[in-house]
Write a protein that holds these residues in place. Structure first.
Motif: not given
Length: 215
Positions: A57-69
């Motif tokens: 969530a800290d990187y939401s400004f990048l608009n890049i998809r994410s997956v958790p560890d």
């Protein structure tokens, strides 16, 4: 260069930044965060880009998809495992989130070696030191990643010793880079410089004062 359609970009952002005392990926140079610079370096050579970690969530400004560890707190092997087990691809173009001078040209050169038969990882080497967190990995390493994490074997170098690895000395690339084209910076002695503590961040700022062309 092989088609970028075969490559998925992964930014590993699951570390605790304990030595830095704050999220190192969000530190800035020239009004851009470090993770933004990493993303900009990878985007020209991949078909999609993802962030791996548990505080995305800290990187939401990048608009890049994410997956958790899936193995949180277990280091970079866990981040690589999270990417390979949740994102379908043949090859994964991987970077840590703390490389302020990440180089598109260097990653292009690593990708050039993926046509070597049987190779599972292409990793740069500088002054005899390997840099497995700015590298390219084949999906076939996933079973060994799973096994290593299940047995709490977390040393990256020990795991790499079990893979078919091709090492690329980046010093050999300095002389040829003038012939290469890139939308981002060229290869330099600082391309693999990573920041782990406040002193290394201050060093980055000093480097930029001396070599502003690195931006």
């Amino acid at each position: 260069m092989p088609s970028s359609l075969n490559y998925t970009g992964i930014i590993l952002a699951g570390g605790q930044s304990s030595r830095m005392g704050q999220n190192k990926a969000l530190l800035t140079i020239a009004d851009h965060t470090i993770i933004e610079r990493v993303a900009k370096a990878l985007q020209p050579v991949v078909s999609s880009l993802w962030i791996v970690g548990n505080h995305t969530a800290d990187y939401s400004f990048l608009n890049i998809r994410s997956v958790p560890d899936l193995f949180p707190g277990q280091g970079p092997l866990a981040g690589l495992h999270a990417a390979l087990s949740q994102i379908r691809s043949e090859w994964y173009v991987v970077s840590a989130c703390d490389l302020p001078f990440a180089s598109t040209v260097l990653m292009q050169q690593l990708i050039e070696h993926t046509d070597i038969k049987g190779i599972q990882a292409i990793i740069p080497m500088q002054a005899g030191r390997i840099h497995p967190l700015y590298a390219v990995y084949h999906h076939s390493v996933l079973p060994s990643l799973q096994l290593a994490l299940q047995h709490n074997q977390l040393r990256v170098r020990d795991w790499l010793d079990q893979q078919q690895v091709h090492y690329v000395e980046i010093e050999s690339l300095y002389q040829t880079q003038s012939k290469l084209q890139s939308s981002f910076q060229s290869i330099s002695e600082y391309s693999l410089y990573n920041m782990n503590d406040p002193q290394s961040y201050e060093q980055v700022l000093r480097i930029l004062k001396q070599y502003p062309s690195l931006l």
